[in-house]
Design a protein around this motif. Sequence first.
Motif, PDB file in Angstrom:
ATOM      1  N   ASN A 187       8.369  -3.792  -6.131  1.00  0.00           N
ATOM      2  CA  ASN A 187       7.666  -3.322  -4.928  1.00  0.00           C
ATOM      3  C   ASN A 187       8.063  -1.944  -4.455  1.00  0.00           C
ATOM      4  OD1 ASN A 187       9.919  -4.955  -4.705  1.00  0.00           O
ATOM      5  ND2 ASN A 187       9.767  -4.865  -2.500  1.00  0.00           N
ATOM      6  N   VAL A 188       8.830  -1.206  -5.270  1.00  0.00           N
ATOM      7  CA  VAL A 188       9.243   0.129  -4.826  1.00  0.00           C
ATOM      8  C   VAL A 188       8.038   1.062  -4.721  1.00  0.00           C
ATOM      9  CG1 VAL A 188      10.615   2.157  -5.403  1.00  0.00           C
ATOM     10  CG2 VAL A 188      11.561  -0.111  -5.761  1.00  0.00           C
ATOM     11  N   PHE A 189       7.214   1.114  -5.758  1.00  0.00           N
ATOM     12  CA  PHE A 189       6.126   2.098  -5.772  1.00  0.00           C
ATOM     13  C   PHE A 189       5.044   1.840  -4.722  1.00  0.00           C
ATOM     14  CE2 PHE A 189       8.094   3.401  -9.706  1.00  0.00           C
ATOM     15  CZ  PHE A 189       8.022   4.775  -9.569  1.00  0.00           C
ATOM     16  N   HIS A 194       2.600   3.878   0.282  1.00  0.00           N
ATOM     17  CA  HIS A 194       2.334   3.611   1.697  1.00  0.00           C
ATOM     18  C   HIS A 194       2.932   4.722   2.554  1.00  0.00           C
ATOM     19  CE1 HIS A 194       1.140   0.858   4.822  1.00  0.00           C
ATOM     20  NE2 HIS A 194       2.339   0.829   5.352  1.00  0.00           N
ATOM     21  N   PHE A 195       4.142   5.109   2.201  1.00  0.00           N
ATOM     22  CA  PHE A 195       4.858   6.139   2.949  1.00  0.00           C
ATOM     23  C   PHE A 195       4.204   7.508   2.786  1.00  0.00           C
ATOM     24  CE2 PHE A 195       7.880   9.605   2.237  1.00  0.00           C
ATOM     25  CZ  PHE A 195       8.424   9.745   3.509  1.00  0.00           C
ATOM     26  N   ILE A 196       3.781   7.835   1.564  1.00  0.00           N
ATOM     27  CA  ILE A 196       3.171   9.145   1.316  1.00  0.00           C
ATOM     28  C   ILE A 196       1.893   9.289   2.151  1.00  0.00           C
ATOM     29  CG2 ILE A 196       2.051  10.623  -0.417  1.00  0.00           C
ATOM     30  CD1 ILE A 196       4.999  10.493  -0.906  1.00  0.00           C
ATOM     31  N   PHE A 197       1.090   8.237   2.175  1.00  0.00           N
ATOM     32  CA  PHE A 197      -0.147   8.320   2.958  1.00  0.00           C
ATOM     33  C   PHE A 197       0.151   8.391   4.452  1.00  0.00           C
ATOM     34  CE2 PHE A 197      -2.104   7.498  -1.016  1.00  0.00           C
ATOM     35  CZ  PHE A 197      -3.386   7.998  -0.898  1.00  0.00           C
ATOM     36  N   ALA A 198       1.192   7.683   4.880  1.00  0.00           N
ATOM     37  CA  ALA A 198       1.591   7.775   6.284  1.00  0.00           C
ATOM     38  C   ALA A 198       1.996   9.209   6.611  1.00  0.00           C
ATOM     39  CB  ALA A 198       2.750   6.824   6.566  1.00  0.00           C
ATOM     40  N   SER A 199       2.677   9.855   5.687  1.00  0.00           N
ATOM     41  CA  SER A 199       3.090  11.245   5.919  1.00  0.00           C
ATOM     42  C   SER A 199       1.878  12.139   6.137  1.00  0.00           C
ATOM     43  CB  SER A 199       3.871  11.783   4.712  1.00  0.00           C
ATOM     44  OG  SER A 199       5.071  11.094   4.582  1.00  0.00           O
ATOM     45  N   LEU A 200       0.849  11.942   5.306  1.00  0.00           N
ATOM     46  CA  LEU A 200      -0.356  12.769   5.444  1.00  0.00           C
ATOM     47  C   LEU A 200      -1.020  12.514   6.791  1.00  0.00           C
ATOM     48  CD1 LEU A 200      -1.763  12.475   1.817  1.00  0.00           C
ATOM     49  CD2 LEU A 200      -0.607  14.432   2.866  1.00  0.00           C
ATOM     50  N   VAL A 243      -7.422   4.988   6.580  1.00  0.00           N
ATOM     51  CA  VAL A 243      -8.278   3.998   5.928  1.00  0.00           C
ATOM     52  C   VAL A 243      -7.656   3.560   4.593  1.00  0.00           C
ATOM     53  CG1 VAL A 243     -10.549   3.614   4.885  1.00  0.00           C
ATOM     54  CG2 VAL A 243     -10.372   4.756   7.100  1.00  0.00           C
ATOM     55  N   SER A 244      -7.078   4.522   3.877  1.00  0.00           N
ATOM     56  CA  SER A 244      -6.422   4.160   2.612  1.00  0.00           C
ATOM     57  C   SER A 244      -5.322   3.134   2.819  1.00  0.00           C
ATOM     58  CB  SER A 244      -5.803   5.396   1.949  1.00  0.00           C
ATOM     59  OG  SER A 244      -6.733   6.428   1.906  1.00  0.00           O
ATOM     60  N   GLN A 245      -4.654   3.236   3.970  1.00  0.00           N
ATOM     61  CA  GLN A 245      -3.569   2.280   4.230  1.00  0.00           C
ATOM     62  C   GLN A 245      -4.068   0.847   4.266  1.00  0.00           C
ATOM     63  OE1 GLN A 245      -1.001   3.676   3.548  1.00  0.00           O
ATOM     64  NE2 GLN A 245       0.164   4.536   5.255  1.00  0.00           N
ATOM     65  N   PHE A 246      -5.354   0.676   4.592  1.00  0.00           N
ATOM     66  CA  PHE A 246      -5.899  -0.683   4.615  1.00  0.00           C
ATOM     67  C   PHE A 246      -6.013  -1.263   3.205  1.00  0.00           C
ATOM     68  CE2 PHE A 246      -6.809   0.324   8.927  1.00  0.00           C
ATOM     69  CZ  PHE A 246      -6.796  -0.897   9.577  1.00  0.00           C
ATOM     70  N   ILE A 248      -3.711   0.067   0.642  1.00  0.00           N
ATOM     71  CA  ILE A 248      -2.327   0.063   0.139  1.00  0.00           C
ATOM     72  C   ILE A 248      -1.501  -1.014   0.847  1.00  0.00           C
ATOM     73  CG2 ILE A 248      -0.257   1.456  -0.172  1.00  0.00           C
ATOM     74  CD1 ILE A 248      -2.166   3.914   0.009  1.00  0.00           C
ATOM     75  N   GLY A 249      -1.741  -1.171   2.157  1.00  0.00           N
ATOM     76  CA  GLY A 249      -0.969  -2.143   2.945  1.00  0.00           C
ATOM     77  C   GLY A 249      -0.957  -3.525   2.311  1.00  0.00           C
ATOM     78  N   PRO A 250      -2.148  -4.106   2.054  1.00  0.00           N
ATOM     79  CA  PRO A 250      -2.154  -5.432   1.424  1.00  0.00           C
ATOM     80  C   PRO A 250      -1.439  -5.470   0.071  1.00  0.00           C
ATOM     81  CG  PRO A 250      -4.304  -4.929   2.325  1.00  0.00           C
ATOM     82  CD  PRO A 250      -3.481  -3.683   2.465  1.00  0.00           C
ATOM     83  N   ILE A 251      -1.535  -4.373  -0.682  1.00  0.00           N
ATOM     84  CA  ILE A 251      -0.823  -4.354  -1.980  1.00  0.00           C
ATOM     85  C   ILE A 251       0.686  -4.446  -1.748  1.00  0.00           C
ATOM     86  CG2 ILE A 251      -0.330  -2.993  -4.054  1.00  0.00           C
ATOM     87  CD1 ILE A 251      -3.121  -1.804  -3.810  1.00  0.00           C
ATOM     88  N   VAL A 252       1.158  -3.680  -0.748  1.00  0.00           N
ATOM     89  CA  VAL A 252       2.585  -3.742  -0.416  1.00  0.00           C
ATOM     90  C   VAL A 252       2.973  -5.176  -0.080  1.00  0.00           C
ATOM     91  CG1 VAL A 252       4.341  -3.033   1.259  1.00  0.00           C
ATOM     92  CG2 VAL A 252       2.701  -1.357   0.399  1.00  0.00           C
ATOM     93  N   LEU A 253       2.157  -5.797   0.753  1.00  0.00           N
ATOM     94  CA  LEU A 253       2.445  -7.158   1.201  1.00  0.00           C
ATOM     95  C   LEU A 253       2.472  -8.126   0.022  1.00  0.00           C
ATOM     96  CD1 LEU A 253       3.009  -8.045   4.049  1.00  0.00           C
ATOM     97  CD2 LEU A 253       0.639  -8.792   4.255  1.00  0.00           C
ATOM     98  N   LEU A 254       1.505  -7.938  -0.893  1.00  0.00           N
ATOM     99  CA  LEU A 254       1.414  -8.861  -2.032  1.00  0.00           C
ATOM    100  C   LEU A 254       2.565  -8.693  -3.016  1.00  0.00           C
ATOM    101  CD1 LEU A 254      -2.418  -8.816  -2.771  1.00  0.00           C
ATOM    102  CD2 LEU A 254      -1.040 -10.746  -1.959  1.00  0.00           C
ATOM    103  N   THR A 255       3.052  -7.450  -3.150  1.00  0.00           N
ATOM    104  CA  THR A 255       4.130  -7.233  -4.130  1.00  0.00           C
ATOM    105  C   THR A 255       5.503  -7.552  -3.553  1.00  0.00           C
ATOM    106  OG1 THR A 255       4.146  -4.924  -3.508  1.00  0.00           O
ATOM    107  CG2 THR A 255       2.963  -5.493  -5.527  1.00  0.00           C
TER     108      THR A 255
END
Lengths: 442, 496
Positions: A187-189, A194-200, A243-246, A248-255
């Motif tokens: 789950n690192v990547f 998630h963090f990179i998009f938050a930065s933007l 919007v992208s976080q919507f 990426i977020g679930p992917i983070v949660l799933l991994t």
Amino acid sequence: MLLLQTSIPVPKDIPLPFPAPEWFLVTILIISFLVHIVFVNLMLGGSLLTLWCQIKGIKNKEYDTLAHEIAKTITVNKSLAVVMGIAPLLTINTLYTVFFYTANSLTGLMWIAIIPLVTVAFLLTYLHKYTWNTFSNNKPIHILIIAFACIIFMIIPLVFFTNVNLMLFPEKWGTIKGFMSALLLPNVFPRYLHFIFASLAVTGLFLFWYVGRKNYDFESIFNQLTRYEVKKKAYSLVLAASVSQFIIGPIVLLTLPSKGLGWNLILVIFTGAIISLPAIFYMYKAIVGKPENINKNFKIVVICLTITVVFMGSGRHIYRANTLNPHIKMISEKTQSFIKESEIARQESAKPQTAVSDKTDSNKGLEIFEQNCAACHAKDEKVVGPPIREMQTIYSNNPSGLKAWIKAPGKKREGYPQMPAFANKLSDSELNQLSNYILTIK
Amino acid sequence: MDIPLFHLDWLNNRMLIAIIATLHALINHSLAVGFMPLVTWLENKGVVNSNPHEITDPKWDKMVYKMMWTAFIITTTIGAMTGVGIWFSVSLVSPNSIASLIRVFYFAWFVEWLVFVTEVVLILIYFLTWKNANKTLKAKTRHIKFGWYLSVFSWVTMAIIVSILGFMMDPGNWNNEQSLINGFTNPLYLPQLLYRTPLAMVLAGTLGLFLVSVFTNKGDTIRIKAFRYIGKWILCWLPFAVAGAVYYFNVIPKTMLANLQVAIGTQSFQQWYDIMWKVIVGSSIIILITAIITVWKPQIMKSYFLAITLVFALGFMGLFERVREFIRKPYIISEYMYSNLLREEDYPLYKKDGILKWATYNSTPTVTNENKVEAGRNVFMLACSRCHTTQGINSITYVFDRMYGNTGKPFKEDMMKSYIKNMHKSREYMPPFPGNDLELDALVAYIKQLQVTNEVLEGAQEVGVAINKDQSVEAFKSQFANKETQNESQNNLVKK
């Protein structure tokens, strides 16, 4: 190998109490970390935007100016990012000592490489900022400087994510061989992305505010670009990233490994996500609406997104707590039992072993010799110092002379290290027993 | 032993900390604590000495700005990152000690952080508003005020950290009262502060002279003026720095003798101590000569001579840090934790059961004939590797061979054993060997193997860790299950 993998360590904790109640430390950790990360976002996002604008600026001079304006903010934000990182670092060290230090150690080379890498990146951002005119006719080189800084800024979060991820999984510790193997945990990547998009998103919001300030003399800096155009672009960036976080977020949660998932976590994360919806709606309206209305609802957007960030930060902590609490409980029981065992051993060793008074002078002399001298002096040959035979020749029938030497040895001889003085370590009677004993060794 | 051990087998773990920490201290003293008041003072001189119709002398102000620019760039990059680097490197090399200190000193460091945040915000304001502040006299005066605030906060940051450093060296306090007040009241605190403050001013002055020589041209009137001012600045502070050094180094041995019973006759300490005095006297004379020339004959001063002076001034401080580090031995936290990261009070347990049994990470919980060398390697990692390498700086084979007269002959097992067992009595800077006799045998076997194979010891960052079965979840559970069945049977007995 399989055996190694199934083994999970239960280390002992530092046997000292927390300096403050746990809830207090947790609050400090969550808040100070979010402040830190916002400045990190601005530093990373700012560098990426600068790079992008400058590349665009090769054709359109206006964008080169915009790049310069953003670049000026990086060097400030990066200083705040560093200084704001100290409080969460201090607090995570306190709260999760064993977990955090273990992760640091297992990825040690990359972890310590953060220091020179970030230093170089910082120097590059200054070099970039202060050579804008010097390299005005040599843009590719100038762009290369910020590109290098960007690459480093992109690597550093990866190291941090690898560490805070690794600390959650004691069951993996026995299998890690260096940074790369920790980096490849599943789950690192996703978290990184998630963090990179938050930065933007954060940087877009910052840019919107920055160019819109009343005392910012936009018109004298730019010739063609208008405030509205820059603001619209900034908002579009925030919108796209959010919007992208919507996705990426679930992917983070799933991994995320299931051991830390719980309804409390799901609830907090979904609430956070829902609160961001009004912000997304208002940004969309501002982008498609009339130019004069672009500033409308900016405050609501900022407030909503801030609340979202606080919820996500809390969710992150809840996951960590869910994951680690069972292990922390084992560790604290282990620590307690160790303290008890240590106490018992201490009491046992404090009991006098043999009565000293029973010993003869020569026995005592032997004991003193064994403990203080035998490490360096042997009977017939040179070890560290000269052999006993030599002492006996020099001091035959002169125990007081030998004693005086032991108390305060003179200058060392060629090829021998200096002997330490024993005046403060042995009592007068001990010194007598020792010198007499040495001269009687057969 | 509860945290995997990071190990650098060539550079030496302590060297990693030393490099980062010394660099940080040098930057902190010469470019922050001492430099901020110097720059502010010079900025003010520009205003005072300007023509009545000007806010400040623009040429002078530009020169001072360039000096500040240098300080700003270096402190916010290398300075800031080596500060973080101290944390990072110490937590890698010496995790148990820093973790213990944080548990006790959390709020001290928290306050330190608040002061530090203020310092950073002030330096950003001071540096970034410099050019705008030149528009009106009011703004310029306010700007200079910010310079003074910044100077105060830079100094306070140092004053707090010196307390934490002082605490670590103050024997006895840890076990009695674990609070920050002890840091401030310990006998080394005031001497350290009285030494570091004027030293920082002197270092800043020598650096300032060098920067002036870089940023101005030969024969410039501002160059000569700046030389004179900074020369006087150094002459004012130098006596205090020397007096502070004398005071501080008179206190150190007394504290050591009174509390640690460590004879200062220890050879290596004496060597450092002697060298340090020579360097302090030598550097002071060179700095003094430089300062006198810049005040009375500024026109003949050359850049390269100023660079040499700067190097000596930095050496003055670097050596001092080395000696300060030395007097902590054999402890890392006075009378509580040895430099091998083991607590003094746990020694009886380790002596009884062996350290391997209690170490969370090692492949050989008990020593057998088959695993002897491997066990020895594990013992080395736990008991020696914080200060010794196998092949690099301060390597174990090197120190043994040196002790036995640089013969290069194979070490004799019995002699090594009896030496290691008792070394802490004659070599006070060594902690006692923590393990049992079997572990000592294993360690000696390993060191003897090292002498012939030149094998390298790899740290947890490269080869990972093996988990001690006795310290795993499985062992923990079975231990607990035993306890519970015992309790149950006891309960049953009571019921019957």
